[in-house]
Motif scaffolding. Structure first.
Motif, PDB file in Angstrom:
ATOM      1  N   ASP A 269      33.820  37.153  35.399  1.00 30.02           N
ATOM      2  CA  ASP A 269      34.778  36.101  35.761  1.00 30.02           C
ATOM      3  C   ASP A 269      34.361  35.500  37.106  1.00 30.02           C
ATOM      4  OD1 ASP A 269      36.933  34.470  36.375  1.00 30.02           O
ATOM      5  OD2 ASP A 269      38.429  35.920  35.702  1.00 30.02           O
ATOM      6  N   THR A 270      33.434  34.547  37.062  1.00 30.44           N
ATOM      7  CA  THR A 270      32.853  33.995  38.294  1.00 30.44           C
ATOM      8  C   THR A 270      33.859  33.204  39.118  1.00 30.44           C
ATOM      9  OG1 THR A 270      32.016  32.096  37.051  1.00 30.44           O
ATOM     10  CG2 THR A 270      30.501  33.936  37.381  1.00 30.44           C
ATOM     11  N   LYS A 271      34.771  32.518  38.472  1.00 32.42           N
ATOM     12  CA  LYS A 271      35.778  31.754  39.218  1.00 32.42           C
ATOM     13  C   LYS A 271      36.674  32.706  40.025  1.00 32.42           C
ATOM     14  CE  LYS A 271      39.200  28.123  38.703  1.00 32.42           C
ATOM     15  NZ  LYS A 271      39.914  27.243  37.785  1.00 32.42           N
ATOM     16  N   LEU A 272      37.075  33.783  39.404  1.00 39.44           N
ATOM     17  CA  LEU A 272      37.904  34.757  40.111  1.00 39.44           C
ATOM     18  C   LEU A 272      37.119  35.411  41.247  1.00 39.44           C
ATOM     19  CD1 LEU A 272      40.592  36.238  40.405  1.00 39.44           C
ATOM     20  CD2 LEU A 272      39.692  37.963  38.849  1.00 39.44           C
ATOM     21  N   ARG A 273      35.859  35.739  41.014  1.00 36.11           N
ATOM     22  CA  ARG A 273      35.032  36.341  42.066  1.00 36.11           C
ATOM     23  C   ARG A 273      34.910  35.401  43.259  1.00 36.11           C
ATOM     24  NH1 ARG A 273      31.644  40.647  41.246  1.00 36.11           N
ATOM     25  NH2 ARG A 273      31.703  41.620  39.229  1.00 36.11           N
ATOM     26  N   ALA A 274      34.759  34.104  43.004  1.00 39.42           N
ATOM     27  CA  ALA A 274      34.681  33.127  44.096  1.00 39.42           C
ATOM     28  C   ALA A 274      35.998  33.093  44.873  1.00 39.42           C
ATOM     29  CB  ALA A 274      34.342  31.744  43.547  1.00 39.42           C
TER      30      ALA A 274
ATOM     31  N   ASN B 272      57.648  41.832  33.016  1.00 43.32           N
ATOM     32  CA  ASN B 272      57.665  40.560  32.278  1.00 43.32           C
ATOM     33  C   ASN B 272      56.424  39.731  32.541  1.00 43.32           C
ATOM     34  OD1 ASN B 272      60.033  40.909  30.940  1.00 43.32           O
ATOM     35  ND2 ASN B 272      61.271  39.634  32.284  1.00 43.32           N
ATOM     36  N   ARG B 273      55.881  39.830  33.745  1.00 41.69           N
ATOM     37  CA  ARG B 273      54.691  39.050  34.114  1.00 41.69           C
ATOM     38  C   ARG B 273      53.392  39.760  33.746  1.00 41.69           C
ATOM     39  NH1 ARG B 273      55.993  34.513  37.288  1.00 41.69           N
ATOM     40  NH2 ARG B 273      53.859  33.975  36.734  1.00 41.69           N
ATOM     41  N   GLY B 274      53.494  40.949  33.165  1.00 41.59           N
ATOM     42  CA  GLY B 274      52.313  41.665  32.707  1.00 41.59           C
ATOM     43  C   GLY B 274      51.590  42.446  33.793  1.00 41.59           C
ATOM     44  N   LEU B 275      52.215  42.639  34.944  1.00 40.77           N
ATOM     45  CA  LEU B 275      51.570  43.377  36.037  1.00 40.77           C
ATOM     46  C   LEU B 275      51.663  44.884  35.836  1.00 40.77           C
ATOM     47  CD1 LEU B 275      52.764  41.297  39.126  1.00 40.77           C
ATOM     48  CD2 LEU B 275      50.684  41.011  37.772  1.00 40.77           C
ATOM     49  N   ILE B 276      52.736  45.323  35.215  1.00 44.56           N
ATOM     50  CA  ILE B 276      52.913  46.747  34.904  1.00 44.56           C
ATOM     51  C   ILE B 276      53.418  46.850  33.463  1.00 44.56           C
ATOM     52  CG2 ILE B 276      53.350  47.451  37.291  1.00 44.56           C
ATOM     53  CD1 ILE B 276      56.350  47.629  36.597  1.00 44.56           C
ATOM     54  N   ALA B 277      53.337  48.036  32.913  1.00 46.62           N
ATOM     55  CA  ALA B 277      53.834  48.253  31.550  1.00 46.62           C
ATOM     56  C   ALA B 277      54.677  49.516  31.534  1.00 46.62           C
ATOM     57  CB  ALA B 277      52.666  48.404  30.584  1.00 46.62           C
TER      58      ALA B 277
ATOM     59  N   ARG C   3      45.913  37.813  37.019  1.00 46.05           N
ATOM     60  CA  ARG C   3      44.547  37.480  36.589  1.00 46.05           C
ATOM     61  C   ARG C   3      43.560  38.530  37.083  1.00 46.05           C
ATOM     62  NH1 ARG C   3      41.011  32.245  38.005  1.00 46.05           N
ATOM     63  NH2 ARG C   3      39.239  32.806  36.715  1.00 46.05           N
ATOM     64  N   PHE C   4      43.730  38.952  38.319  1.00 45.40           N
ATOM     65  CA  PHE C   4      42.854  39.969  38.894  1.00 45.40           C
ATOM     66  C   PHE C   4      42.918  41.275  38.108  1.00 45.40           C
ATOM     67  CE2 PHE C   4      42.464  43.554  41.922  1.00 45.40           C
ATOM     68  CZ  PHE C   4      41.123  43.414  42.246  1.00 45.40           C
ATOM     69  N   LEU C   5      44.109  41.666  37.697  1.00 48.83           N
ATOM     70  CA  LEU C   5      44.290  42.917  36.969  1.00 48.83           C
ATOM     71  C   LEU C   5      43.620  42.904  35.597  1.00 48.83           C
ATOM     72  CD1 LEU C   5      48.008  43.697  37.905  1.00 48.83           C
ATOM     73  CD2 LEU C   5      45.947  44.803  38.799  1.00 48.83           C
ATOM     74  N   LEU C   6      43.383  41.722  35.067  1.00 46.51           N
ATOM     75  CA  LEU C   6      42.750  41.601  33.758  1.00 46.51           C
ATOM     76  C   LEU C   6      41.293  41.160  33.845  1.00 46.51           C
ATOM     77  CD1 LEU C   6      45.652  39.788  31.860  1.00 46.51           C
ATOM     78  CD2 LEU C   6      45.027  42.217  31.739  1.00 46.51           C
ATOM     79  N   SER C   7      40.783  40.994  35.057  1.00 45.05           N
ATOM     80  CA  SER C   7      39.455  40.405  35.229  1.00 45.05           C
ATOM     81  C   SER C   7      38.329  41.323  34.763  1.00 45.05           C
ATOM     82  CB  SER C   7      39.228  40.041  36.688  1.00 45.05           C
ATOM     83  OG  SER C   7      39.140  41.204  37.475  1.00 45.05           O
ATOM     84  N   THR C   8      37.228  40.676  34.479  1.00 37.44           N
ATOM     85  CA  THR C   8      35.999  41.375  34.127  1.00 37.44           C
ATOM     86  C   THR C   8      34.926  40.942  35.121  1.00 37.44           C
ATOM     87  OG1 THR C   8      35.298  39.614  32.636  1.00 37.44           O
ATOM     88  CG2 THR C   8      36.621  41.392  31.677  1.00 37.44           C
ATOM     89  N   PRO C   9      33.830  41.674  35.214  1.00 38.80           N
ATOM     90  CA  PRO C   9      32.780  41.317  36.166  1.00 38.80           C
ATOM     91  C   PRO C   9      32.186  39.924  35.965  1.00 38.80           C
ATOM     92  CG  PRO C   9      32.470  43.558  35.423  1.00 38.80           C
ATOM     93  CD  PRO C   9      33.567  42.960  34.567  1.00 38.80           C
TER      94      PRO C   9
ATOM     95  N   LEU D  66      51.621  49.639  41.560  1.00 35.96           N
ATOM     96  CA  LEU D  66      52.585  48.957  42.427  1.00 35.96           C
ATOM     97  C   LEU D  66      52.087  48.892  43.867  1.00 35.96           C
ATOM     98  CD1 LEU D  66      55.885  50.387  40.928  1.00 35.96           C
ATOM     99  CD2 LEU D  66      55.060  48.008  40.773  1.00 35.96           C
ATOM    100  N   ALA D  67      51.389  49.926  44.326  1.00 37.60           N
ATOM    101  CA  ALA D  67      50.812  49.898  45.678  1.00 37.60           C
ATOM    102  C   ALA D  67      49.757  48.798  45.777  1.00 37.60           C
ATOM    103  CB  ALA D  67      50.213  51.261  46.026  1.00 37.60           C
ATOM    104  N   LEU D  68      48.935  48.654  44.746  1.00 40.26           N
ATOM    105  CA  LEU D  68      47.938  47.584  44.719  1.00 40.26           C
ATOM    106  C   LEU D  68      48.616  46.217  44.731  1.00 40.26           C
ATOM    107  CD1 LEU D  68      45.089  46.388  44.296  1.00 40.26           C
ATOM    108  CD2 LEU D  68      45.422  46.757  41.847  1.00 40.26           C
ATOM    109  N   ILE D  69      49.655  46.054  43.935  1.00 44.94           N
ATOM    110  CA  ILE D  69      50.382  44.788  43.880  1.00 44.94           C
ATOM    111  C   ILE D  69      50.995  44.471  45.239  1.00 44.94           C
ATOM    112  CG2 ILE D  69      52.396  43.618  42.876  1.00 44.94           C
ATOM    113  CD1 ILE D  69      51.758  45.270  40.273  1.00 44.94           C
TER     114      ILE D  69
END
Length: 138
Positions: free
Chosen positions: A77-82, A27-32, A69-75, A51-54
């Motif tokens: 995404d500076t805020k996420l990298r910080a 439901n939260r989009g972490l797995i499908a 957010r991390f699972l959908l990130s791209t290189p 699931l091991a990563l989660i």
């Protein structure tokens, strides 16, 4: 060759998670899910890696929202990298604190000094900068 799918019970058993946790993560989009077999959800085998990563990220203190957010990130995404760099620093502090505690406990398990907390070897394990509390946000 057709990839064999795992039903929700098998994924739950192999991951150690309850089926309700799997549905929540979905439901939260972490797995499908890959679909259904009757009324049961099915998953591709690589869901176990996800699931091991989660589980690792949850154990490190990441929230479900941060993981999503991390699972959908791209290189770019500076805020996420910080945030990732900040979390890495926090984990380094935790590792240092926990290593000290582990070393002290190893020594304490065999030390004959009375009282134990006055043992010079035990005290040496905790020398250095004070780490009285876990990292912020823990």
């Amino acid at each position: 060759m057709v990839e064999s799918l795992l039903d929700i019970a098998e994924v739950a058993g192999r991951s150690g998670l309850a089926p309700s946790a799997l549905r929540f993560y979905e439901n939260r989009g972490l797995i499908a899910s890959a679909g259904r077999n009757g009324l049961r959800r099915t998953y591709r085998p690589d869901v176990l890696d996800r699931l091991a990563l989660i589980a690792c990220a949850r154990g490190a203190g990441f929230t479900i929202a941060e993981i999503a957010r991390f699972l959908l990130s791209t290189p770019d995404d500076t805020k996420l990298r910080a945030r990732m760099a900040e979390k890495a620093r926090e984990l380094e502090e935790d590792i240092t604190r926990l290593t000290r505690m582990r070393d002290g406990l190893h020594h304490a398990s065999t030390c004959m000094h009375e009282p134990l907390v006055e043992c010079p070897d035990f005290k040496r394990t905790f020398e250095g900068p004070a780490t009285l509390t876990p990292s912020p946000g823990r």
